[in-house]
Scaffold this active site. Sequence first.
Site: not given
Length: 484
Positions: A112-114, A145
């Site tokens: 999800f950090k993308d 991250t």
Amino acid sequence: MRYISTRGMAPRVDFEGALFSGYAPDGGLFMPEELPQLSIETLRQWSTLSYPGLVKELCTLFIGPELIPRDVLNGLIDQAFSRFRHREVVHLSRLRNGLNVLELWHGVTYAFKDLSLCCTAQFLQYFLEKKEKHVTVVVGTSGDTGSAAIESVQGAKNMDIIVLLPKGHCTKIQELQMTTVLRENVHVFGVEGNSDELDEPIKAVFADVAFVKKHNLMSLNSINWSRVLVQMAHHFFAYFQCASSLDMDPLPLVEVVVPTGAAGNLAAGCIAQKMGLPIRLVVAVNRNDIIHRTVQQGDFSLSEAVEQTLASAMDIQVPYNVERIFWLLSGSNSQVTRALMEQFERTQSVSLPKELHSKLSGAVTSESVSDEAITQTMARCWEENKYLLCPHSAVAVSYHYQQTEQQPPSLPRCCLAPASAAKFPEAVLAAGLTPETPAEILALESKGTRCTPMRKGDDWTLMLRNTIEDISCQQRGHFLNALE
């Protein structure tokens, strides 16, 4: 839109100031001075938007056209999401027994950090090119991250990135996603310690304000406001995908289950809730349960040690974004927040004031999930749906299964899925299932790697400072060459 520190002792800044700062100078975190209130009409209008469309609306509210004109902002956000594998960018899978899984992992690094880091990197590049400036980004990572930050800035001429990863504490795939990027502006260190320990040298370097200023340092950890801002879109998208109908007044509630470590996604949800999004938040953690204890008992205190779990990216003792939530729920009271956080930094243990604890337990419910429950959830979800969950997503889905056993869901419920199971083959095997590994992840095995060790007994802060100074020297060299 201006931003102020949760601790109330730093000057106000605009979005650009908050973007480049990470921590505020007084040790606090930046928050918007006031939150826009969204009318039912606005929410109805937004309900038909795509995920990128929601990010554009939210960023317009919190950045302001005087800093980035709307058409430029739209272009930056389109560029940020251009390499995502799914045409919707974020996709909702509707599974059996009322299970809704919001897949936040269709970016390059399968996490999800993308989503937030791709946007953040575009914003940074925009301001840096305008000012012809260079920054050095310093990131500590518990797994995802680092790779997402590297992916978002690799090859950028205005940015170097230094990543500290906890050697042996992330999965092999997570490590390879970082160590196989051999671009000149990427510097990776493998630290003999856990993710809390590697944060220490980073904090020490950022505490030296003159050094930070001299070398244009910044952080891209989830303390960065820009990341929290983009993550708010997860909650709006989840709501609009799962709400039964928006023709009612008041609008119907949706429960959003947020698996978390550092509480960035949770802080984003609390802000969305305060802006008028009718969501009920559930925070789900692994055995590192400081957030769960805080919600249940008001006990914001460290455990003896970080426990290693299958949901390794959530093996975090200090969920720094909780500070944003304390500030928000105390009615933007920076005195209360500062006193709490300073006491926590001194003693590692705080009992929340009664009023704040009741506000927190009113806004959020919580659950802590064991490794056994994680593997059982992964196995059940596969059995019922032929759908593989990553261990972090399983933390959220475990809560759903637990609730549906007690009673059928009274509200629609959406579980956020922060990563693809493809990144966690060890956990998939532990659940008695067969990993499915995409070709681009398999290809990492045969690539060359580069990673500098930070061993126990080394002076990690000094090593970090030396690397930063070397980067600055090189930058000066490039600048002088360009002048000749």
